[in-house]
Write an enzyme that holds these catalytic residues in place. Structure first.
Site, PDB file in Angstrom:
ATOM      1  N   CYS A  68       0.833  -1.202   0.000  1.00 60.18           N
ATOM      2  CA  CYS A  68       0.000   0.000   0.000  1.00 60.18           C
ATOM      3  C   CYS A  68       0.871   1.256   0.000  1.00 60.18           C
ATOM      4  O   CYS A  68       1.879   1.336   0.702  1.00 60.18           O
ATOM      5  CB  CYS A  68      -0.921  -0.001   1.215  1.00 60.18           C
ATOM      6  N   CYS A  95       0.380   4.700   6.888  1.00 60.00           N
ATOM      7  CA  CYS A  95      -0.284   4.518   8.182  1.00 60.00           C
ATOM      8  C   CYS A  95       0.680   3.832   9.157  1.00 60.00           C
ATOM      9  O   CYS A  95       1.157   2.719   8.894  1.00 60.00           O
ATOM     10  CB  CYS A  95      -1.542   3.684   8.016  1.00 60.00           C
ATOM     11  N   CYS A 136       0.285   0.051  10.329  1.00 64.04           N
ATOM     12  CA  CYS A 136      -0.112  -0.969   9.370  1.00 64.04           C
ATOM     13  C   CYS A 136       1.055  -1.770   8.813  1.00 64.04           C
ATOM     14  O   CYS A 136       2.040  -1.210   8.333  1.00 64.04           O
ATOM     15  CB  CYS A 136      -0.883  -0.320   8.223  1.00 64.04           C
ATOM     16  N   CYS A 174     -16.851  -9.148   4.665  1.00 65.92           N
ATOM     17  CA  CYS A 174     -16.108  -7.915   4.426  1.00 65.92           C
ATOM     18  C   CYS A 174     -14.848  -8.234   3.625  1.00 65.92           C
ATOM     19  O   CYS A 174     -14.093  -9.140   3.986  1.00 65.92           O
ATOM     20  CB  CYS A 174     -15.723  -7.259   5.750  1.00 65.92           C
ATOM     21  N   CYS A 227     -19.593  -6.075   2.411  1.00 60.57           N
ATOM     22  CA  CYS A 227     -18.881  -4.880   2.855  1.00 60.57           C
ATOM     23  C   CYS A 227     -17.514  -4.885   2.179  1.00 60.57           C
ATOM     24  O   CYS A 227     -16.910  -5.952   2.000  1.00 60.57           O
ATOM     25  CB  CYS A 227     -18.714  -4.883   4.381  1.00 60.57           C
ATOM     26  N   CYS A 235     -19.640   2.138   7.307  1.00 62.75           N
ATOM     27  CA  CYS A 235     -18.979   1.486   8.427  1.00 62.75           C
ATOM     28  C   CYS A 235     -17.720   2.298   8.710  1.00 62.75           C
ATOM     29  O   CYS A 235     -16.807   2.334   7.871  1.00 62.75           O
ATOM     30  CB  CYS A 235     -18.645   0.048   8.057  1.00 62.75           C
ATOM     31  N   ARG A 263     -18.648  -2.428  16.862  1.00 63.78           N
ATOM     32  CA  ARG A 263     -17.951  -3.694  16.629  1.00 63.78           C
ATOM     33  C   ARG A 263     -16.625  -3.755  17.366  1.00 63.78           C
ATOM     34  O   ARG A 263     -15.778  -2.873  17.209  1.00 63.78           O
ATOM     35  CB  ARG A 263     -17.703  -3.903  15.125  1.00 63.78           C
TER      36      ARG A 263
END
Length: 325
Positions: free
Chosen positions: A57, A61, A64, A101, A132, A192, A264
């Site tokens: 990616c 972040c 991550c 998801c 999702c 979400c 969640r």
């Protein structure tokens, strides 16, 4: 205590801080009362998460393992085959999951990927499951394409407060996150959106993160609350662990500010005791991810979750049931 019977989008920081910092037993009582008013307190929604494209990616972040920038050593993969996604979704349904998801480690999807993504959505929906996806930022054409394929939910976490955001991510802005949420909502896909706690933020950052969601024009339908899982070689690998009581307070505040949202328990459950999870359920959490992996992180095995549910007298929501009263 403040009245939370009406769904509000005009919460103030002063109100939220007062709720969060009240005596713990009073906070739990208020949160559970709100939860019981809107949901069956003994039902939990089960979702299953599959990484459909891992690693590489372009975002930075700090938490991550999939970032190509932050030091983690996870190799990039291609988008997996549609047939494999549907086969995994079948297994998830057999295991009691009602929502599937699909997450891709992208800054944003490319147009060449949209046909495959649409086929995944259509295939999973044909199984009778909710769908999702989390794919990063979306443009106007992409959100319409996902909606037309039948996507039910789009996950796009804001991660933390606007104040602390640049300490965690520099490759996109907090406003970019909110723009994507608004774009998704405008075409009729359910939102979400939640965040991660335990990243070295201050208490007020946890409050402000939830306030940012609770003061949107419409509350997210699902609010994931993640506990940081420190990943080796990432900037947050050695961050100090968050006090469990602070985590439960965060769950309780989410429930009170967003009474009709599913809250969640997401990443970090492997490090939570059964007692801590039970306290979170009492405080208003009513959704979990099942399966032994969340994207690239560990998650409790399904047998362990079922054993906990049995001890607590809790059951899984059925397909098409949201547990609301």
């Amino acid at each position: 205590m403040l009245d939370t019977c009406d769904i509000r989008t005009d919460w103030t920081r002063e109100e939220a801080e007062k709720i969060y910092n009240q005596p713990f037993m009073d906070l739990l009582f208020q949160a559970h009362s709100v939860h019981r008013q809107h949901f069956d307190p003994n039902q939990v929604q089960k979702s299953k998460l599959l990484s459909i494209k891992t690693g590489g990616c372009a975002e930075d972040c700090a938490y991550c393992s999939q970032s190509a920038r932050n030091g983690a050593k996870l190799s990039a993969s291609k988008l997996i085959e549609v047939e494999r996604v549907i086969a995994e979704a079948k297994k998830a349904k057999e295991g009691g999951a009602t929502r599937y998801c699909m997450g891709a480690a992208w800054r944003s999807p490319k147009d060449r990927d949209m046909d495959a993504l649409a086929a995944m959505i259509e295939g999973v929906k044909a199984l009778g499951m909710e769908t999702c996806m989390t794919l990063g930022m979306l443009d106007d054409n992409q959100v319409v394409r996902l909606r037309d394929a039948g996507l039910d939910y789009y996950n796009h976490n804001i991660d933390t407060s606007e104040r602390y955001y640049s300490e965690i991510i520099t490759t996109r802005t907090f406003a970019d996150r909110i723009d994507t949420l608004n774009r998704v909502r405008e075409v009729g896909i359910k939102v979400c959106a939640g965040g991660i706690v335990g990243m070295g933020e201050q208490q007020m950052d946890r409050i402000d993160m939830l306030l940012a969601l609770a003061t949107l024009d419409q509350h997210p339908d699902s609010v994931p609350v993640n506990m940081l899982i420190p990943i080796e070689n990432t900037p947050l690998a050695d961050v100090e662990k968050l006090d469990p009581i602070e985590f439960v307070r965060t769950v309780a505040l989410a429930r009170i500010l967003m009474p009709k949202s599913h809250v969640r328990l997401s990443a970090g459950r492997t490090d939570m005791s059964d007692e801590m999870q039970a306290m979170c359920f009492f405080a208003g959490a009513n959704s979990i991810f099942v399966g032994d992996t969340l994207l690239t992180a560990d998650n409790p095995e399904e047998d362990k979750d079922q054993a906990l549910f049995d001890r607590l007298g809790m059951t899984a929501m059925a397909v098409g049931c949201d547990g609301s009263r």
